[in-house]
Design a protein around this motif. Structure first.
Motif, PDB file in Angstrom:
ATOM      1  N   PRO A   1       7.625  10.463 -52.708  1.00  0.00           N
ATOM      2  CA  PRO A   1       8.692   9.629 -52.159  1.00  0.00           C
ATOM      3  C   PRO A   1       8.077   8.655 -51.161  1.00  0.00           C
ATOM      4  CG  PRO A   1       8.789  11.829 -51.216  1.00  0.00           C
ATOM      5  CD  PRO A   1       7.731  11.866 -52.261  1.00  0.00           C
ATOM      6  N   ARG A   2       8.635   7.455 -51.078  1.00  0.00           N
ATOM      7  CA  ARG A   2       8.116   6.491 -50.098  1.00  0.00           C
ATOM      8  C   ARG A   2       8.698   6.789 -48.739  1.00  0.00           C
ATOM      9  NH1 ARG A   2       8.004   0.274 -51.690  1.00  0.00           N
ATOM     10  NH2 ARG A   2       9.470   0.840 -53.329  1.00  0.00           N
ATOM     11  N   LEU A   3       7.853   7.094 -47.785  1.00  0.00           N
ATOM     12  CA  LEU A   3       8.348   7.380 -46.446  1.00  0.00           C
ATOM     13  C   LEU A   3       8.558   6.072 -45.712  1.00  0.00           C
ATOM     14  CD1 LEU A   3       6.185  10.462 -45.523  1.00  0.00           C
ATOM     15  CD2 LEU A   3       8.369  10.353 -46.688  1.00  0.00           C
TER      16      LEU A   3
ATOM     17  N   LYS B   1      11.728  16.188 -57.647  1.00  0.00           N
ATOM     18  CA  LYS B   1      11.642  16.985 -56.415  1.00  0.00           C
ATOM     19  C   LYS B   1      10.895  16.156 -55.376  1.00  0.00           C
ATOM     20  CE  LYS B   1      13.747  20.508 -58.015  1.00  0.00           C
ATOM     21  NZ  LYS B   1      15.131  20.691 -57.567  1.00  0.00           N
ATOM     22  N   ARG B   2      11.427  16.119 -54.148  1.00  0.00           N
ATOM     23  CA  ARG B   2      10.757  15.288 -53.141  1.00  0.00           C
ATOM     24  C   ARG B   2       9.597  16.018 -52.480  1.00  0.00           C
ATOM     25  NH1 ARG B   2      12.285  15.871 -47.807  1.00  0.00           N
ATOM     26  NH2 ARG B   2      14.098  17.156 -47.404  1.00  0.00           N
TER      27      ARG B   2
ATOM     28  N   ALA C   1       7.350  14.811 -59.111  1.00  0.00           N
ATOM     29  CA  ALA C   1       7.224  15.360 -57.746  1.00  0.00           C
ATOM     30  C   ALA C   1       5.872  14.968 -57.163  1.00  0.00           C
ATOM     31  CB  ALA C   1       7.359  16.875 -57.782  1.00  0.00           C
ATOM     32  N   PRO C   2       5.740  15.035 -55.821  1.00  0.00           N
ATOM     33  CA  PRO C   2       4.445  14.716 -55.210  1.00  0.00           C
ATOM     34  C   PRO C   2       3.373  15.764 -55.538  1.00  0.00           C
ATOM     35  CG  PRO C   2       6.023  15.420 -53.527  1.00  0.00           C
ATOM     36  CD  PRO C   2       6.783  15.266 -54.801  1.00  0.00           C
ATOM     37  N   SER C   3       3.795  17.004 -55.793  1.00  0.00           N
ATOM     38  CA  SER C   3       2.848  18.049 -56.176  1.00  0.00           C
ATOM     39  C   SER C   3       3.601  19.173 -56.885  1.00  0.00           C
ATOM     40  CB  SER C   3       2.109  18.594 -54.951  1.00  0.00           C
ATOM     41  OG  SER C   3       3.019  19.236 -54.085  1.00  0.00           O
ATOM     42  N   ILE C   4       2.849  20.096 -57.456  1.00  0.00           N
ATOM     43  CA  ILE C   4       3.466  21.200 -58.183  1.00  0.00           C
ATOM     44  C   ILE C   4       2.643  22.464 -57.921  1.00  0.00           C
ATOM     45  CG2 ILE C   4       2.205  20.595 -60.322  1.00  0.00           C
ATOM     46  CD1 ILE C   4       4.775  21.552 -61.862  1.00  0.00           C
ATOM     47  N   SER C   5       3.316  23.589 -57.761  1.00  0.00           N
ATOM     48  CA  SER C   5       2.576  24.826 -57.460  1.00  0.00           C
ATOM     49  C   SER C   5       1.820  25.283 -58.705  1.00  0.00           C
ATOM     50  CB  SER C   5       3.535  25.913 -56.992  1.00  0.00           C
ATOM     51  OG  SER C   5       4.281  26.417 -58.077  1.00  0.00           O
TER      52      SER C   5
END
Lengths: 241, 241
Positions: free
Chosen positions: B232-234, B177-178, B209-213
């Motif tokens: 993700p690399r911006l 997930k991004r 993913a960058p984070s998770i709830s």
């Protein structure tokens, strides 16, 4: 008095800036022009120079549309702020603070600008999931003879159960879909059933929908969940041509 | 030669009919006017008389916007057909054959009509899920030292696995997930892991993913699945103001 609409043919950049900064709360503003769009936030994107239709709404939402599809190319949700800088190109910044994201719209030319006094209007949806739940609560025999509805929108740590009830064998969790149920619906139901099982309850689960996809039905059976066919009642006065 | 744009102030109904029927493939057409909208299809709805902005795109998609939010009040997807009838009111029918659905737009007045030669343009997204998968395939040690990627988009009867690989303990299913991963991402991963387990495989699963709830993390642990943090690399050339 505010006019119903105004139209500016090939407006000066200063006019666009003035309108975007001062009339944005009063009108839906549409710009048609050549634009390049940079977005940085949850991801980043570039839309190269092209003629697109850009709409600014009074609530702060912004949509950039190309000539295809329902989904805008770029967008910002309501409560975004707009700043405009003049230069060789018009530079429009649409910013949201939390999460921090910015849409940078560069326009070498604005073909036209329109202001429209758009209203919100009333909207009524029939055949919604909520109406389906309502019908089952009133007629629980639609599910089974021994079904007793207990609570709508029952809150779990993993989402809200559309309708929780009991039958002679224990709890019954129902997940409603107004259109064909897919894999996501089955997985959603599975979460709720698992949650109640983890708490030591005897529990069954069912999808209530007008139809179910093949793969979803396969998964449903694997998980030993059930399917109850029920179509939302469409408003009889609206008929298909 | 087709013009870049045209504008009609308070057009006659016959003009609107003529343009909608003959210029719809060439331009993005926007009507601003008073309208009532009936929809019948997967559900049914009524939007009462109100001033709204209606956009017709060359691919057949139609959007009706009020003054708020990103989502249109009503819409029809591409490949819809448009028919116009003249009368006391202008009647516009936007129909789709499969599934059968129709949007009936009744307009006692059209304030303006605009035709815009909108282009598709190019659009590039950076920091997509696909780019994240790419990065893990190139640098599998981002997941773990013993991870060997096997196949991207691995097809199961319950959806496509973003990346399937192996470690010393068996298969590892990764769902990317991004943005922040939620409950749906966990349920999705669980489906794939269950599928391989049912086939008798030894399998672990992880969200990348960058984070998770919070709730998703709780469910993940209950299901004995894993979380790998990766952003993700911006694109570095696009910077937030």
């Amino acid at each position: 008095m505010m006019e119903k609409y105004k139209f500016f043919d090939l407006p000066e950049f200063s006019t666009v800036k003035d309108i975007l900064e001062n009339e944005r709360k009063n009108y839906v503003i549409t710009l048609f022009g050549l634009c390049k769009i940079l977005y940085a936030g949850r991801a980043s994107s570039i839309a190269t120079y092209s003629s697109r239709l850009i709409t600014f709404k009074p609530d702060g939402s912004v949509l950039v549309h190309s000539n295809k599809k329902l989904k805008p190319v770029n967008w910002q949700p309501s409560s975004s702020e707009v700043k405009v800088e003049l230069g060789d190109e018009l530079k429009i910044y649409v910013e949201r603070k939390r999460p921090k994201e910015v849409l940078e719209i560069l326009m070498p030319i604005v073909y036209y600008l329109s202001l429209s006094k758009v209203d919100e209007g009333e909207f009524h949806l029939f055949g919604s999931e909520s109406e389906m739940v309502e019908e089952v609560v009133k007629n629980p025999e639609l599910i089974s003879r021994d079904f007793i509805p207990l609570e709508r929108e029952y809150q779990t740590p993993f989402g809200k159960i559309d309708l929780l009830g009991v039958t002679s064998t224990g709890y019954l969790v129902l997940e409603f879909k107004r259109a064909q149920a897919g894999l996501e619906a089955v997985s959603q139901l599975k979460r709720y059933v698992d949650y109640l099982s983890w708490k030591g309850e005897k529990v069954r689960g069912g999808i209530v929908a007008p139809s179910i996809s093949k793969s979803a039905l396969k998964l449903l059976k694997k998980y030993e969940l059930e399917y109850f066919q029920l179509s939302p009642r469409l408003l009889s006065t609206i008929r298909l041509k």
